[in-house]
Design a protein around this motif. Structure first.
Motif, mmCIF file in Angstrom:
data_model
loop_
_atom_site.group_PDB
_atom_site.id
_atom_site.type_symbol
_atom_site.label_atom_id
_atom_site.label_comp_id
_atom_site.label_asym_id
_atom_site.label_seq_id
_atom_site.Cartn_x
_atom_site.Cartn_y
_atom_site.Cartn_z
ATOM 1 N N ILE A 198 -3.043 13.074 0.723
ATOM 2 C CA ILE A 198 -4.088 12.184 0.211
ATOM 3 C C ILE A 198 -3.570 10.747 0.149
ATOM 4 N N ALA A 199 -2.300 10.582 -0.233
ATOM 5 C CA ALA A 199 -1.713 9.243 -0.255
ATOM 6 C C ALA A 199 -1.706 8.621 1.135
ATOM 7 N N LEU A 200 -1.377 9.419 2.145
ATOM 8 C CA LEU A 200 -1.411 8.924 3.525
ATOM 9 C C LEU A 200 -2.821 8.506 3.921
ATOM 10 N N ALA A 201 -3.824 9.307 3.505
ATOM 11 C CA ALA A 201 -5.213 8.992 3.848
ATOM 12 C C ALA A 201 -5.665 7.676 3.233
ATOM 13 N N ALA A 205 0.833 -1.209 0.000
ATOM 14 C CA ALA A 205 0.000 0.000 0.000
ATOM 15 C C ALA A 205 0.864 1.254 0.000
ATOM 16 N N VAL A 206 1.964 1.234 0.750
ATOM 17 C CA VAL A 206 2.862 2.388 0.783
ATOM 18 C C VAL A 206 3.516 2.602 -0.578
ATOM 19 N N VAL A 207 3.917 1.527 -1.232
ATOM 20 C CA VAL A 207 4.508 1.644 -2.572
ATOM 21 C C VAL A 207 3.483 2.204 -3.553
ATOM 22 N N LEU A 208 2.267 1.666 -3.522
ATOM 23 C CA LEU A 208 1.217 2.143 -4.432
ATOM 24 C C LEU A 208 0.929 3.624 -4.212
ATOM 25 N N CYS A 209 0.632 3.992 -2.979
ATOM 26 C CA CYS A 209 0.248 5.373 -2.686
ATOM 27 C C CYS A 209 1.436 6.329 -2.778
ATOM 28 N N GLY A 210 2.609 5.863 -2.345
ATOM 29 C CA GLY A 210 3.790 6.715 -2.388
ATOM 30 C C GLY A 210 4.217 7.062 -3.798
ATOM 31 N N LEU A 211 4.286 6.064 -4.677
ATOM 32 C CA LEU A 211 4.676 6.330 -6.067
ATOM 33 C C LEU A 211 3.612 7.143 -6.787
ATOM 34 N N ALA A 212 2.334 6.830 -6.525
ATOM 35 C CA ALA A 212 1.264 7.626 -7.143
ATOM 36 C C ALA A 212 1.375 9.086 -6.719
ATOM 37 N N ALA A 213 1.629 9.323 -5.424
ATOM 38 C CA ALA A 213 1.771 10.700 -4.938
ATOM 39 C C ALA A 213 2.965 11.391 -5.583
ATOM 40 N N ALA A 214 4.082 10.677 -5.731
ATOM 41 C CA ALA A 214 5.288 11.275 -6.317
ATOM 42 C C ALA A 214 5.068 11.653 -7.781
ATOM 43 N N PHE A 215 4.434 10.759 -8.553
ATOM 44 C CA PHE A 215 4.188 11.049 -9.967
ATOM 45 C C PHE A 215 3.166 12.174 -10.128
#
Length: 465
Positions: A390-393, A364-374
């Motif tokens: 939002i990624a943290l949420a 989940a951290v990889v999914l949300c973290g990379l999405a947030a970065a891009f």
């Protein structure tokens, strides 16, 4: 001492709670600080604790009133006496739009802006500062400040106070559990604020970045490697710092976990908290998030976006994202096999699977973290922090779902989150080695809808994996 006794001992004393309400109200009303402090959440929690201890409501309202009046007064004085200096200081030097928004509000409502602004979240901490900068008459401001605080204090305190008075009766929680909830919430908020602020400071326009550049230029041994990295654009300092901090934290945390044969004290503490909060609806919600965050759930979320990258021939982005998910999967398999930590509870579909680290959390951290970065890379600099919040949420409930269904210890989640951050940092460092073409235009509404449809079908029709 029993666990319940230990929790009860953590509950703040009545004088301390009254002081906390004053400080939170002051911070909530103080210029710019209120934009960074989740004051509503904190004051509701403190009022709930006070209501549970049956502290006199007059003292709490008085403390909130005094804090609110002081916060707005300090903000007004700063704007009135130090107008030029304030605009040149961080964070207004990097976020002039905050003052512009407050100035528009002040011009629209005039004298009433101070009164109305106290109840309007986005402008509340800015309006007293703007009022001072606009040279609002001090006597007029004082009356608006006092009258609005007299209404604001009970309006913000009473819901939490009522919740505290009925908390124990409805949920049957052990004494002191409210303090545990406050502590966990505070830790989460503080870490999120530190990460958001730190990443901003490590960007090219941040103070940390500029300070490191100045320091490196004074050291001949480091100057050439830095210049070599800078030739392709900004040095990915934020990703470097994230890798160092996450890898170091993961190593230390893993040593702590494997040095104990039994669960950590905090594991038992958090487990007791979730057992106390257990209900059929919470267990169902936990299972829903567990299905969202498992292998099949992540696959259907990513599938539409991967197909779009494939059709757009963005092989670079597709390989980086695919490599990140493959890497975190392999590292989870290795970690679980090496450490062999038993789960608190092992349902049939998890038989033979170990606990540390939490694969749900790391993925989940990889999914949300990379999405947030891009996504952040495509946004204006002033709005990028929203992508990470939002990624943290999204990542947090997927991680906590493992505690709701009772298949992980809290320390498993921490280890999984740190592992996910390590993989994110490595992926971003490789991605940032050279300039990349923008990912726009992206049909994100259509892709988001496709992900939601596939995810709904996965949650409803298929069992956990």
């Amino acid at each position: 001492m029993s666990l319940a006794d230990m929790l009860y001992s953590l509950t703040p004393s009545p004088p301390l709670l009254i002081g906390l309400v004053l400080v939170i109200s002051l911070a909530e009303s103080l210029a710019l600080v209120g934009l960074l402090v989740p004051g509503v959440v904190l004051i509701t929690t403190a009022a709930s604790l006070a209501g549970h201890q049956d502290i006199a409501l007059a003292w709490l309202i008085g403390a909130a009133f005094v804090g609110a009046v002081l916060g707005d007064s300090i903000s007004f004085t700063l704007g009135f006496k130090h107008r030029e200096q304030v605009t040149r200081r961080w964070p207004l030097s990097q976020h002039p739009e905050w003052l512009e928004r407050g100035a528009r509000f002040f011009k629209r409502y005039g004298v009433w802006s101070v009164f109305i602004g106290r109840f309007v979240g986005p402008v509340r901490p800015v309006i007293p500062l703007v009022a001072g900068m606009m040279r609002m008459p001090p006597n007029t401001f004082i009356w608006a400040n006092i009258s609005s605080a007299a209404i604001w204090a009970p309006a913000y305190l009473l819901p939490g106070y009522v919740l505290g008075r009925t908390w124990q009766h409805h949920f049957n929680l052990p004494p002191g559990i409210e303090a545990a909830l406050l502590t966990l919430a505070a830790i989460t908020v503080v870490l999120a604020v530190i990460f958001s602020w730190g990443r901003q400071q490590a960007s090219r326009h941040g103070r940390l970045y500029r300070a490191i550049v100045v320091s490196i230029r004074r050291v001949p041994l480091l100057r050439r490697p830095w210049l070599a990295m800078s030739q392709t654009g900004d040095v990915p300092l934020a990703s470097m710092l994230l890798l160092v901090l996450a890898l170091g934290s993961l190593s230390g945390w893993t040593l702590l976990v494997i040095s104990h044969q039994e669960p950590l004290i905090m594991d038992l503490f958090v487990q007791n908290l979730f057992v106390s909060l257990h209900s059929d609806s919470m267990y169902t919600l936990g299972n829903i998030f567990a299905r969202i965050g498992d292998l099949l759930g992540i696959f259907v979320i990513v599938l539409p976006w991967g197909l779009w990258l494939l059709m757009a021939k963005r092989w670079d982005a597709l390989l980086h994202i695919g490599g990140a998910f493959a890497g975190v999967a392999v590292l989870n398999i290795i970690g679980k096999g090496v450490f062999g930590r038993a789960r608190p509870d092992t349902p049939d579909y998890l038989m033979g699977s170990f606990s540390y680290p939490s694969a749900h959390t790391s993925t989940a951290v990889v999914l949300c973290g990379l999405a947030a970065a891009f996504i952040a890379a495509e946004l204006p600099r002033q709005k990028r922090f929203w992508a990470y919040w939002i990624a943290l949420a999204f990542a947090l409930p997927m991680a906590l779902s493992r505690l709701m269904v009772g298949v992980h210890w809290f320390s498993d989640l921490v280890g999984g989150a740190l592992l996910g951050l390590v993989v994110c940092a490595l992926t971003l460092l490789h991605w940032q080695q050279q300039p990349r073409a923008t990912l726009r235009p992206c049909p994100w509404p259509l892709l988001l809808l496709a992900s939601l449809v596939l995810l709904s079908a996965r949650v409803i029709l298929l069992p956990p994996v």
